[in-house]
Scaffold this active site. Structure first.
Site, short mmCIF file in Angstrom:
data_model
loop_
_atom_site.label_atom_id
_atom_site.label_comp_id
_atom_site.label_asym_id
_atom_site.label_seq_id
_atom_site.Cartn_x
_atom_site.Cartn_y
_atom_site.Cartn_z
CB ALA A 113 -1.69 7.56 -3.78
N GLY A 157 0.83 -1.21 0.00
CA GLY A 157 0.00 0.00 0.00
C GLY A 157 0.85 1.24 0.00
CG ASN A 158 -0.20 4.70 -1.50
OD1 ASN A 158 -0.92 5.53 -0.95
ND2 ASN A 158 -0.58 4.06 -2.61
CE1 TYR A 159 3.74 5.14 5.70
CE2 TYR A 159 5.27 5.98 4.05
CZ TYR A 159 5.02 5.22 5.18
OH TYR A 159 6.04 4.54 5.77
CB SER A 160 -2.78 8.04 -0.28
OG SER A 160 -3.95 8.78 -0.47
#
Ligand code: C5P
Length: 407
Positions: A276, A208-211
């Site tokens: 994102a 995943g990512n930090y969005s």
């Protein structure tokens, strides 16, 4: 201009309450239907009779009427109203609103309000600049309250400085502007993508990512506030849209987001790609939890995800406007403009990771926007809500040109 609009006018106990008489006159003259709610202290400054005479409605000051025992429903008021204006708003009421202290009918009405809320603060200069007041104002702004800044000038205390309630004509202008903006995107269908995507590795893990999704949700909210019909496709986030009129489609992976976006895009006049999206996903999702083996390394093969913005850019018709985001660490302008072209976007919003006030988990953002003609629109660091408003102000120019809205 305000014909048929339902406004709840809240009046609190400050000397500026005398100006609310003029404000009420102006609202009624402009066609609004006004229900006045006063705090007990406000009734010490101006009698409710003055306001009931001018509004043509009994003023609400208590939870129930002492004579008839009739209960005043703050919930019904919230459903009836198109806008709640509190003028003057004293430091005390502002503090109660920020902290949810509903010990009178006015603050209780605020806590039940479904409509937008606008306040015109009024107090002495020392009270206005006190850190506590400023903290509460910041908190209300974050909660979405519209604040009409007080004026600087002579105050009732004899002192001079900032704290005087904005003049009734100014408040009226703000109210008219609020309703004008609310109509500007009427008839527009907008699609917004937001949040991160989760690319599953096994039943318990993902890439995943930090969005946080905040920027995309603010954009969806602002589009809706201006009258657009909004579909918001979001990856897993903890934020929520402010209105249940926003059609929220929750997805997990980039492929799911792509599928949903493909379905919605043909109907959209405007698409804003604020998500994102992961560029790659594991080629295989393991059915069972991947176990730690004896080997030192684990190799996972990743395959390319569809580029939603670019794919929809290929399908775009001349009446459709698309907006992308670029989050860059270096060669910012060059990379942003490259994306604008390769994804066939009309606008690109650049936020730089080098900027301490921009980025994923932040409350603020600092953006520069470019269009296809290479015109640049730089902005200061602002709350994400204000940034959303700036972005929509700028891209509305394209909607006017494409004939989607009449300017
Ligand atoms: O190429 P890059 O990922 O930096 O481009 C960012 C822009 O493209 C954003 O607007 C993002 O939402 C969009 N995008 C997309 N699908 C992808 C990758 C990015 O819609 N797979």
């Amino acid at each position: 201009m305000l014909n048929g609009k339902h406004i709840v006018l809240g009046i609190t106990g400050g000397i500026a309450a005398y100006k609310s008489v003029v404000l009420l006159r102006l609202l009624v003259k402009n066609g609004a239907e006004v229900q006045v709610v006063m705090t007990p202290n406000a009734c010490e400054f101006v009698r409710p009779l003055t306001f009931s005479t001018l509004s043509g409605k009994p003023v609400i000051t208590q939870f129930f009427s002492a004579n008839s025992g009739e209960w005043h429903s703050h919930v019904d008021l919230g459903i009836w109203a198109d806008l709640f204006v509190i003028a003057p708003a004293t430091a005390s009421t502002i503090g109660k609103m920020a902290n949810g202290i509903a010990d009178n009918m006015l603050v209780t009405t605020y806590l039940s309000a479904k409509e937008d809320v606008m306040i015109a603060p009024a107090m002495d200069l020392d009270m206005w600049r006190h850190p506590s007041t400023q903290r509460n104002i910041d908190c209300l702004k974050k909660d979405g309250v519209i604040v009409i800044q007080p004026d600087a000038g002579e105050l009732a205390s004899g002192l001079s400085g900032k704290g005087r309630m904005a003049e009734p004509e100014i408040i009226l202008r703000e109210i008219k502007e609020y309703f004008r903006r609310k109509e500007t995107l009427k008839g527009i269908k907008a699609l917004v993508t937001a949040g991160p995507t989760y690319e599953k590795l096994d039943p318990v893990r993902f890439i995943g990512n930090y969005s946080s999704g905040k920027m995309g949700f603010e954009i969806a909210d602002e589009l809706h506030r201006r009258g657009a019909e909004v579909t918001l496709i979001s990856g897993p986030v903890s934020v929520k849209p402010y209105s249940d009129e926003i059609n929220l489609i929750g997805v997990e992976s980039a492929r799911e987001m792509y599928r949903e976006a493909l379905k919605c895009f043909p109907d959209a006049d405007l698409a804003v790609f604020a998500a994102a999206v992961a560029d790659y996903a594991p080629e295989k999702i393991s059915e069972l939890k991947i176990k730690r083996e004896n080997e030192e390394e684990l190799e996972i093969k990743l395959v390319r995800n569809p580029d939603i913005a670019a794919e929809l850019g290929k399908r775009k018709t001349s009446r459709q406007i698309t907006v992308g985001f670029a989050l860059e660490t270096h060669n910012e302008k060059e990379n942003a403009l490259k994306k604008l072209k390769s994804k066939n976007l009309d606008w690109i919003v650049l936020n730089s990771l080098q900027d301490p006030e921009a980025g994923f988990m932040k409350e603020t953002n600092k953006v520069t926007i470019w269009n296809k003609e290479n015109s640049k629109f730089p902005f200061e660091a602002k709350s994400k809500r204000e940034v959303a408003s700036d972005i929509i102000d700028v891209i509305s120019q394209s909607l006017e040109k494409s004939g989607s809205i009449v300017g």
